[in-house]
Design a protein around this motif. Structure first.
Motif, mmCIF file in Angstrom:
data_model
loop_
_atom_site.group_PDB
_atom_site.id
_atom_site.type_symbol
_atom_site.label_atom_id
_atom_site.label_comp_id
_atom_site.label_asym_id
_atom_site.label_seq_id
_atom_site.Cartn_x
_atom_site.Cartn_y
_atom_site.Cartn_z
ATOM 1 N N ILE A 122 0.845 -1.180 0.000
ATOM 2 C CA ILE A 122 0.000 0.000 0.000
ATOM 3 C C ILE A 122 0.886 1.238 0.000
ATOM 4 O O ILE A 122 2.058 1.188 0.344
ATOM 5 C CB ILE A 122 -0.989 0.011 1.186
ATOM 6 N N SER A 123 0.318 2.340 -0.424
ATOM 7 C CA SER A 123 1.123 3.551 -0.571
ATOM 8 C C SER A 123 1.547 4.068 0.793
ATOM 9 O O SER A 123 0.890 3.845 1.810
ATOM 10 C CB SER A 123 0.324 4.617 -1.288
ATOM 11 N N ALA A 126 -1.261 6.157 2.224
ATOM 12 C CA ALA A 126 -2.313 5.437 2.934
ATOM 13 C C ALA A 126 -1.804 4.963 4.290
ATOM 14 O O ALA A 126 -2.481 5.124 5.309
ATOM 15 C CB ALA A 126 -2.788 4.255 2.103
ATOM 16 N N PHE B 5 -4.359 -2.160 9.556
ATOM 17 C CA PHE B 5 -5.340 -2.287 8.476
ATOM 18 C C PHE B 5 -6.726 -2.573 9.029
ATOM 19 O O PHE B 5 -7.718 -2.016 8.586
ATOM 20 C CB PHE B 5 -4.957 -3.417 7.526
ATOM 21 N N ASN B 200 0.836 4.349 -6.368
ATOM 22 C CA ASN B 200 1.188 4.811 -5.024
ATOM 23 C C ASN B 200 1.992 6.102 -5.003
ATOM 24 O O ASN B 200 2.257 6.641 -3.940
ATOM 25 C CB ASN B 200 2.005 3.735 -4.301
ATOM 26 N N GLN B 218 -3.823 9.480 -4.447
ATOM 27 C CA GLN B 218 -2.935 9.671 -3.295
ATOM 28 C C GLN B 218 -2.963 11.123 -2.817
ATOM 29 O O GLN B 218 -2.908 11.402 -1.627
ATOM 30 C CB GLN B 218 -1.500 9.263 -3.634
ATOM 31 N N THR B 239 -9.167 6.008 2.540
ATOM 32 C CA THR B 239 -7.897 5.285 2.499
ATOM 33 C C THR B 239 -8.123 3.827 2.135
ATOM 34 O O THR B 239 -7.388 3.247 1.336
ATOM 35 C CB THR B 239 -7.191 5.379 3.862
ATOM 36 N N THR B 240 -9.184 3.240 2.705
ATOM 37 C CA THR B 240 -9.502 1.848 2.383
ATOM 38 C C THR B 240 -9.774 1.695 0.890
ATOM 39 O O THR B 240 -9.226 0.803 0.232
ATOM 40 C CB THR B 240 -10.747 1.385 3.173
ATOM 41 N N THR B 243 -6.767 1.916 -1.287
ATOM 42 C CA THR B 243 -5.861 0.786 -1.139
ATOM 43 C C THR B 243 -6.355 -0.455 -1.880
ATOM 44 O O THR B 243 -5.556 -1.290 -2.288
ATOM 45 C CB THR B 243 -5.705 0.464 0.366
ATOM 46 N N LEU B 247 -4.353 -3.688 -3.794
ATOM 47 C CA LEU B 247 -4.442 -4.929 -3.033
ATOM 48 C C LEU B 247 -4.954 -6.068 -3.910
ATOM 49 O O LEU B 247 -4.454 -7.193 -3.843
ATOM 50 C CB LEU B 247 -5.410 -4.710 -1.863
#
Lengths: 300, 267
Positions: A122-123, A126, B5, B200, B218, B239-240, B243, B247
């Motif tokens: 993940i970045s 984040a 997370f 990212n 971002q 954010t979730t 991501t 993922l």
């Protein structure tokens, strides 16, 4: 004999011109956006340039100023501290994780591996956002846990003494998985018979770890160390997002200073001088790698 | 390792009074509030951020795979004057941190002639700043990509080329007919490394863009913090969501991903 000139021409076209043609698009972009900028940075570092008027040659004044500038010397110091305290723990923990996961008896390895590796996917943005919430003084996870345990809460990112360790912790968490994956590959490359022989000789597991495992993965350790150094010296995102260099400059880093001077204060020349200091540091590390790194057994 | 997370997702599902009420912390949300995700997305032009990020990532990955493998093939397999010399300059790129070249890159983008209101000397306007060009074009080249492709093609038997040449196959055809179909592993691992890197990236778009319409996901995450107090449930929801795409890519191509790291070692 008759078709010789033609064949000669075709051969030339085939191998020579076409070879250049293949690299042309890449090289054009690369020259304009990497090679020329490197030389340009070198030049700008000796000038005073604020985007408005033409660059003015000032000699080494930017460098003199940078090393007298408390912001920059603090940034250098911070970057070194950040690197040292990030690299060693994340390498040691990465190795431990790799050794544990290399165990044949362990079930569900793939899941563990994915979990450890996930922070790395993940970045950094984040990740920083998530840790901002964890560190939040009022509603964050960490202080809520401390409160529940009736312990004193802390201003993690707002305390000049705690801010840097807090940022470092995020980075250890983030970098561990990468080290683990590379170490895991290295561990799987160690021939089994070495351990079998050692077991026959009656060496304990711990003894085997120090006399077989550690020496066998030395090239990987060196490689990871160099890579981590180079990466650490470029740290920016997490600092910019979580603390913006504060409180009282306790977390500012080299790239953070470059960014601030170049794009917030418009001191392009001064920032270029800082960028060259960064280039000097990373080049030194890379050359060190070439000289002492065991290239044969590198993963590259 | 996963706790942050899990915390992120749970916070994203909490009602706001549950987060801000003092002394009543619970890790699990009491009421699962999916609406947070929708509300978070409506607070800023997220469709725009996502479109930008998807578009940039897609074009950069496809384009750079082509360009890098072309160059890698050429450096590994074709002979042309100055080849080793030119390759040496590509290797320099491995040593130069992107932050070192960012200032001239910014100046070059600003001075692109005929773009963004610039005249032919590159004066007067904003050039490529705040456009897709700035976010895509420089990323199409890449020392690491060229280096890895070259290494990969060096492993191919030389007889392959000789056979192709005897049959009258040009290097172009040899690339498309022989090398390209055999390049799936390197495309996969390089493509994934590039996808993650572009999706990212924060520093580069931060410098090169300034308008809302050019923001990437971002940069979009910053929205929730610039407005004074942080609304944690919305920030964590966004954010979730940001991501999730990377993922998914990771979980689908985990094997290639790990392979990519192993063969490259460099990031």
């Amino acid at each position: 004999m008759k078709n010789r000139p033609k064949r000669f021409f075709r051969k030339k076209l085939n191998s020579e011109r076409i070879g250049l043609l293949f690299i042309l698009p890449n090289y054009l972009i690369y020259t304009v956006f990497v090679l020329i900028p490197v030389i340009w940075t070198l030049y700008l570092g000796f000038t005073d340039y604020n985007l408005m008027s033409a660059p003015k040659w000032v000699g080494i004044q930017n460098y003199v100023q940078a090393f007298q500038d408390e912001n920059f010397t603090t940034a250098l110091m911070n970057t070194f501290l950040f690197s040292i305290f990030t690299i060693f723990p994340s390498m040691v923990l990465g190795l431990i994780a790799a050794v544990l996961l290399n165990n044949k008896l362990l079930k569900g390895k793939a899941i563990f591996r994915a979990c450890y590796y996930m922070p790395n996917i993940i970045s950094m943005v984040a990740a920083s956002m998530v840790w901002l919430w964890i560190y939040d003084p009022g509603h964050g996870l960490l202080n809520s846990i401390l409160m529940a345990m009736k312990m004193e809460t802390k201003d993690w990112l707002f305390d000049p003494f705690l801010a840097m360790p807090s940022v470092i912790l995020v980075n250890i968490w983030n970098g561990l998985g990468y080290n683990m994956i590379i170490y895991l590959a290295g561990l799987q490359g160690i021939p089994e018979y070495l351990y079998e022989a050692a077991t026959v000789d009656g060496a304990s597991k711990l003894r085997q770890f120090f006399t077989i495992t550690i020496p066998m993965i030395k090239p990987i350790t060196f490689f990871l160390f160099v890579m981590a150094c180079i990466k650490s010296f470029q740290v920016f995102d997490q600092v910019f997002i979580m603390t913006n260099g504060g409180p009282i400059n306790s977390t500012t880093t080299i790239v953070h200073q470059i960014y601030q001077n170049a794009f917030q204060y418009n001191k392009m020349g001064y920032a270029s001088a800082m960028a060259l200091v960064l280039l000097l540091i990373t080049t030194t590390i890379t050359l060190f790698n070439f000289k002492y790194g065991n290239q044969e057994s590198d993963i590259i | 390792m996963m706790l942050p997370f899990i915390g992120m997702v749970f916070t994203a599902l909490k009602a706001s009074d549950e987060i801000y009420l003092a002394n009543s912390f619970s890790f699990f949300p009491k009421a699962w509030r999916i609406a947070n995700f929708i509300e978070a997305m409506n607070l800023a032009p997220w469709h725009r951020y996502f479109t930008n990020s998807f578009f940039i990532t897609f074009v950069v990955v496809i384009g750079s795979l082509f360009f890098n493998s072309f160059a890698g093939y050429s450096f590994a397999r074709l002979k042309f004057p100055g080849r080793d010399f030119l390759f040496f300059f590509i290797l320099i790129g491995l040593m130069v941190p992107p932050q070192v070249t960012i200032i001239p890159q910014f100046l070059i983008m600003r001075a692109m002639p005929f773009f963004g209101g610039n005249n032919w000397l590159g004066q007067g306007g904003t050039g490529w700043l705040d456009t897709y060009y700035a976010l895509i074009i420089p990323a199409l080249s890449g020392s690491i990509g060229i280096f890895l492709c070259r290494q990969f093609y060096l492993g191919f038997p030389k007889a392959l080329d000789e056979a192709a040449r005897i049959d009258g196959c040009s290097p172009f055809r040899a690339y498309f007919m022989i090398y390209m179909p055999a390049s799936k592993p390197i495309y996969a691992s390089l493509g994934i490394l590039k996808t993650v890197a572009v999706w990212n990236d924060f520093f580069y778009p931060l410098v090169m863009t300034n308008s809302e319409k050019m923001r990437t996901v971002q940069l979009g995450l910053q929205v929730y913090r610039s407005s004074g107090t942080v609304q944690w449930e919305y920030l964590m929801a966004a954010t979730t969501i940001v991501t999730i795409p990377v993922l998914i890519v990771f979980l689908c191509f985990q094997r290639y991903f790990v392979q990519g790291i192993m063969t490259s070692g460099i990031k």
